[in-house]
Motif scaffolding. Structure first.
Motif, mmCIF file in Angstrom:
data_model
loop_
_atom_site.group_PDB
_atom_site.id
_atom_site.type_symbol
_atom_site.label_atom_id
_atom_site.label_comp_id
_atom_site.label_asym_id
_atom_site.label_seq_id
_atom_site.Cartn_x
_atom_site.Cartn_y
_atom_site.Cartn_z
ATOM 1 N N CYS A 6 0.847 -1.181 0.000
ATOM 2 C CA CYS A 6 0.000 0.000 0.000
ATOM 3 C C CYS A 6 0.887 1.238 0.000
ATOM 4 O O CYS A 6 1.831 1.330 0.783
ATOM 5 N N LYS A 7 0.555 2.215 -0.852
ATOM 6 C CA LYS A 7 1.365 3.431 -0.929
ATOM 7 C C LYS A 7 1.121 4.368 0.245
ATOM 8 O O LYS A 7 1.887 5.284 0.476
ATOM 9 N N HIS A 8 0.065 4.149 1.015
ATOM 10 C CA HIS A 8 -0.238 5.017 2.150
ATOM 11 C C HIS A 8 0.371 4.524 3.462
ATOM 12 O O HIS A 8 0.741 5.331 4.298
ATOM 13 N N CYS A 9 0.441 3.201 3.634
ATOM 14 C CA CYS A 9 0.904 2.679 4.928
ATOM 15 C C CYS A 9 1.982 1.613 4.834
ATOM 16 O O CYS A 9 2.561 1.239 5.839
ATOM 17 N N GLY A 10 2.215 1.078 3.637
ATOM 18 C CA GLY A 10 3.209 0.015 3.490
ATOM 19 C C GLY A 10 2.671 -1.362 3.785
ATOM 20 O O GLY A 10 3.426 -2.332 3.804
ATOM 21 N N GLY A 11 1.357 -1.480 4.004
ATOM 22 C CA GLY A 11 0.761 -2.798 4.231
ATOM 23 C C GLY A 11 1.102 -3.729 3.080
ATOM 24 O O GLY A 11 1.203 -3.299 1.934
ATOM 25 N N THR A 23 -9.214 -2.130 4.531
ATOM 26 C CA THR A 23 -9.118 -0.708 4.871
ATOM 27 C C THR A 23 -7.703 -0.360 5.327
ATOM 28 O O THR A 23 -6.991 -1.178 5.890
ATOM 29 N N CYS A 24 -7.331 0.891 5.074
ATOM 30 C CA CYS A 24 -5.977 1.378 5.347
ATOM 31 C C CYS A 24 -5.956 2.272 6.586
ATOM 32 O O CYS A 24 -6.704 3.250 6.653
ATOM 33 N N PRO A 25 -5.082 1.981 7.558
ATOM 34 C CA PRO A 25 -5.009 2.797 8.771
ATOM 35 C C PRO A 25 -4.403 4.185 8.545
ATOM 36 O O PRO A 25 -4.553 5.068 9.381
ATOM 37 N N ARG A 26 -3.764 4.402 7.400
ATOM 38 C CA ARG A 26 -3.172 5.715 7.086
ATOM 39 C C ARG A 26 -3.776 6.321 5.825
ATOM 40 O O ARG A 26 -3.140 7.091 5.123
ATOM 41 N N GLY A 34 -10.892 4.426 3.974
ATOM 42 C CA GLY A 34 -10.703 4.030 2.584
ATOM 43 C C GLY A 34 -9.847 2.779 2.527
ATOM 44 O O GLY A 34 -9.267 2.361 3.533
ATOM 45 N N LYS A 35 -9.776 2.178 1.377
ATOM 46 C CA LYS A 35 -9.012 0.937 1.184
ATOM 47 C C LYS A 35 -7.537 1.242 0.910
ATOM 48 O O LYS A 35 -7.170 2.356 0.566
ATOM 49 N N HIS A 36 -6.722 0.205 1.059
ATOM 50 C CA HIS A 36 -5.318 0.323 0.678
ATOM 51 C C HIS A 36 -5.235 0.684 -0.805
ATOM 52 O O HIS A 36 -6.082 0.279 -1.593
ATOM 53 N N ALA A 37 -4.219 1.451 -1.187
ATOM 54 C CA ALA A 37 -3.975 1.816 -2.578
ATOM 55 C C ALA A 37 -2.634 1.218 -2.991
ATOM 56 O O ALA A 37 -1.658 1.276 -2.243
ATOM 57 N N LEU A 38 -2.587 0.654 -4.159
ATOM 58 C CA LEU A 38 -1.398 -0.044 -4.635
ATOM 59 C C LEU A 38 -0.216 0.892 -4.855
ATOM 60 O O LEU A 38 -0.329 1.911 -5.531
ATOM 61 N N GLN A 56 13.804 6.097 3.776
ATOM 62 C CA GLN A 56 13.620 5.124 4.852
ATOM 63 C C GLN A 56 13.741 3.727 4.251
ATOM 64 O O GLN A 56 13.609 3.542 3.036
ATOM 65 N N SER A 57 13.942 2.738 5.095
ATOM 66 C CA SER A 57 14.147 1.367 4.624
ATOM 67 C C SER A 57 12.853 0.645 4.263
ATOM 68 O O SER A 57 12.893 -0.427 3.670
ATOM 69 N N SER A 58 11.694 1.216 4.620
ATOM 70 C CA SER A 58 10.423 0.589 4.264
ATOM 71 C C SER A 58 9.371 1.668 3.985
ATOM 72 O O SER A 58 9.479 2.793 4.471
ATOM 73 N N ILE A 59 8.360 1.295 3.215
ATOM 74 C CA ILE A 59 7.264 2.224 2.945
ATOM 75 C C ILE A 59 6.558 2.552 4.258
ATOM 76 O O ILE A 59 6.181 3.697 4.508
ATOM 77 N N SER A 60 6.405 1.562 5.102
ATOM 78 C CA SER A 60 5.746 1.756 6.396
ATOM 79 C C SER A 60 6.443 2.826 7.235
ATOM 80 O O SER A 60 5.799 3.711 7.796
ATOM 81 N N MET A 61 7.758 2.757 7.310
ATOM 82 C CA MET A 61 8.522 3.758 8.060
ATOM 83 C C MET A 61 8.415 5.128 7.405
ATOM 84 O O MET A 61 8.224 6.131 8.080
ATOM 85 N N LEU A 62 8.544 5.177 6.089
ATOM 86 C CA LEU A 62 8.499 6.450 5.355
ATOM 87 C C LEU A 62 7.154 7.140 5.557
ATOM 88 O O LEU A 62 7.101 8.330 5.868
ATOM 89 N N THR A 63 6.063 6.406 5.402
ATOM 90 C CA THR A 63 4.735 7.009 5.472
ATOM 91 C C THR A 63 4.243 7.273 6.890
ATOM 92 O O THR A 63 3.155 7.809 7.070
#
Length: 83
Positions: A6-11, A23-26, A34-38, A56-63
């Motif tokens: 997910c581009k919003h949370c790194g899920g 659904t996306c927590p971020r 809203g839902k996760h976005a690719l 950052q080393s992960s999308i999760s950390m960055l976002t």
């Protein structure tokens, strides 16, 4: 096996359909509004913000961090991963 993020949370999920059905927590509209976005980029060792270049080393950390150059204003949104 490929992973999809997910581009919003790194899920992470193993299929696009599974990722975009949850659904996306971020989500930009608010947590779980809203839902996760690719994230359409490839897996990398580091992810850079498309607005300020922070890495950052992960999308999760960055976002999870606010961006000083966010389009809505300084620190009014989270970092967004560049492709």
């Amino acid at each position: 096996m490929s992973n999809f993020y997910c581009k919003h949370c790194g899920g992470k999920q193993s299929s696009i359909s599974m990722l975009t059905s949850i659904t996306c927590p971020r989500h930009p509209l608010g947590a779980n509004k809203g839902k996760h976005a690719l994230y359409e980029g490839s897996e990398k060792s580091q992810y850079a913000c498309k607005n300020c270049g922070s890495k950052q080393s992960s999308i999760s950390m960055l976002t999870s961090i606010t961006c000083p150059r966010h389009p809505l204003g300084a620190n009014k949104g989270k970092h967004e991963p560049a492709l």
